[in-house]
Scaffold this active site. Structure first.
Site, short mmCIF file in Angstrom:
data_model
loop_
_atom_site.label_atom_id
_atom_site.label_comp_id
_atom_site.label_asym_id
_atom_site.label_seq_id
_atom_site.Cartn_x
_atom_site.Cartn_y
_atom_site.Cartn_z
N GLU A 1 58.51 91.37 -125.70
CA GLU A 1 57.97 92.64 -125.45
C GLU A 1 57.53 93.17 -126.79
O GLU A 1 58.35 94.27 -127.31
CB GLU A 1 58.48 93.68 -124.48
CG GLU A 1 58.40 93.35 -123.21
CD GLU A 1 59.38 92.18 -122.62
OE1 GLU A 1 59.40 91.83 -121.51
OE2 GLU A 1 60.34 91.99 -123.42
N SER A 2 56.55 92.83 -127.66
CA SER A 2 56.28 93.21 -128.92
C SER A 2 56.93 92.91 -130.09
O SER A 2 57.28 91.62 -130.39
CB SER A 2 55.97 94.68 -128.88
OG SER A 2 55.03 95.25 -127.60
N CYS B 1 56.72 97.26 -125.43
CA CYS B 1 55.87 97.46 -124.21
C CYS B 1 56.41 97.52 -123.00
O CYS B 1 57.81 97.12 -122.72
CB CYS B 1 54.72 96.62 -124.40
SG CYS B 1 55.21 94.75 -124.49
N SER C 1 50.31 87.64 -128.83
CA SER C 1 51.29 88.65 -129.78
C SER C 1 50.93 88.15 -131.29
O SER C 1 51.08 86.68 -131.22
CB SER C 1 52.53 88.78 -129.53
OG SER C 1 52.75 89.70 -128.27
N HIS D 1 49.14 92.86 -130.53
CA HIS D 1 49.55 92.61 -129.18
C HIS D 1 48.57 92.96 -128.05
O HIS D 1 47.57 93.87 -128.26
CB HIS D 1 50.43 93.61 -128.77
CG HIS D 1 51.70 93.20 -129.66
ND1 HIS D 1 52.46 91.96 -129.47
CD2 HIS D 1 52.15 93.88 -130.71
CE1 HIS D 1 53.54 92.37 -130.48
NE2 HIS D 1 53.26 93.27 -131.12
#
Length: 383
Positions: free
Chosen positions: A87-88, A102, A245, A258
């Site tokens: 997540e990021s 995120c 990403s 992203h």
């Protein structure tokens, strides 16, 4: 030595970039929460010039677990280590750390772990910034991220500081919290952040994995190469079935991108500390690639940075496909650093153009970035 990429063996979370069971969520939360900390050597620690980079990459695993994310790849540069996360992203410099996550992550739960890990490396924080755009699904955020008030209360217990909200009054906002124990006058740091929602159907379609041989083909077809400075080492990832990403490093300069491409929850972000006096071209390229319905553009600049000292306001021209709905400028530490924020929305002309393009244009534009239109003039205006 040139940057190198280390790949971790991991199991991807099914919640990444919209890959969520419909029964569990109406969509994925692309909006990132971001923490940035500046550090100083702890007196008597004997820490060297590499600072946090002297720690092994695995040292940060406990912080990432607290945030509910994990490492996919690690890009090793001379003065920056870039972690591509489920997540990021996380970027670690000798005396600076930036992490953004995120989805339904618990970023602020990682703060205590980050401070503990940094102390093992002989470093202590003297400046902290937490920021984010407006959540699409705030009711799905875990504590302490269900509201900005909760986030502020959590931060105040650890790093007393000052919150502020930039709001255009019609649905977009930027939330900021700063805790400052430093003397930043004359600093040269600056950061550009672009948060975009309501991506065009054409743009969204380019970030589904189906039909691409590899991530490099997807990157070229989507036009992302137009955002990457020449000579920058990159590490990017194509998620299944959708999502994208990218981390990039070049010396102390970083870039991170992203994309959550599902139309009902589409979101894209571009962030860089590229030391430009004028971000017009870069912002214009991002708006052209993603054609968002709404964008929030933020520049955070020390008073000695190229952006803050340029004194060259960005102009808007009629042919720009986005219009500014509000601009704000705020100073911190008596002008030692400033934040510029602009909110844009797609013009009716742009909406008509997107409708005219239609879904049939997707396959044509997948062939490469040469289909990218000439960038319009930036939608960011200096206050």
């Amino acid at each position: 030595m040139p940057p190198t990429v280390e790949e971790r063996s991991v199991v991807l979370s099914p919640a990444k970039n919209g890959v969520v069971l419909e029964s569990e969520s109406p969509g994925f939360e692309g909006c990132e929460k971001k923490l940035e900390l500046d550090f100083s050597p702890i007196p008597g620690s004997g820490v060297g010039e590499r600072g946090l980079l002297a720690l092994p990459p695995s040292a940060w695993d406990a912080a990432l677990a607290a945030a509910r994310c994990h490492v996919l790849h690690v890009l090793h540069g001379d003065v920056c280590t870039a972690f591509l996360l489920s997540e990021s992203s996380l970027f670690v410099f000798p005396y600076k750390l930036m992490i953004k996550t995120c989805g339904e992550t618990t970023l602020l739960h990682a703060l205590g772990e980050i401070v503990k890990i940094a102390a093992l490396g002989g470093c202590e924080p003297h400046w902290l910034q937490f920021s984010r755009a407006k959540y699409l699904y705030p009711h799905r955020q875990p504590l302490p991220h269900a509201s900005f008030d909760e986030e502020v209360a959590y931060l105040d217990r650890l790093f007393p500081g000052d919150p502020c909200v930039f709001d255009n009054g019609v649905g977009s906002a930027w939330y900021l919290y700063v805790s400052d124990r430093s003397e930043r006058s004359g600093g040269r740091d600056q950061t550009l952040e672009i948060a975009m929602t309501g991506l065009s159907p054409t743009s969204c379609a380019r970030f589904f994995a189906d039909g691409y041989a590899d991530v490099a083909e997807q990157r070229r077809a989507a036009g992302i190469d137009a955002l990457v400075p020449p000579g920058m080492a990159i590490d990017d990832f194509m998620f299944e079935p959708c999502g994208y990403s990218l981390n990039g490093v070049m010396g102390s300069t970083y870039l991170t991108i992203h994309v959550t491409p599902e139309e009902h929850c589409s979101y894209a972000s571009v962030e860089t500390n590229l030391p430009l006096a004028d971000y017009s071209e870069l912002i214009s390229r991002a708006l052209t690639i993603f054609s968002p319905a709404n964008a929030t553009v933020v520049v955070f600049a020390d008073d000695g940075s190229p952006y803050a000292t340029s004194h060259c306001p960005v102009k808007l021209l009629p042919e720009c496909r986005s219009q500014v709905t509000k601009c704000e400028r705020r100073s911190f530490r008596d002008g030692g650093y400033e934040l510029f924020a602009a909110f844009t929305e797609r013009t009716s002309k742009a909406s008509a153009m997107e409708t005219a393009e239609g879904a049939g244009a997707v396959e044509v534009n997948r062939s490469g970035a040469n289909a990218l239109p000439r960038p319009c003039v930036s939608a960011l205006a200096r206050a």
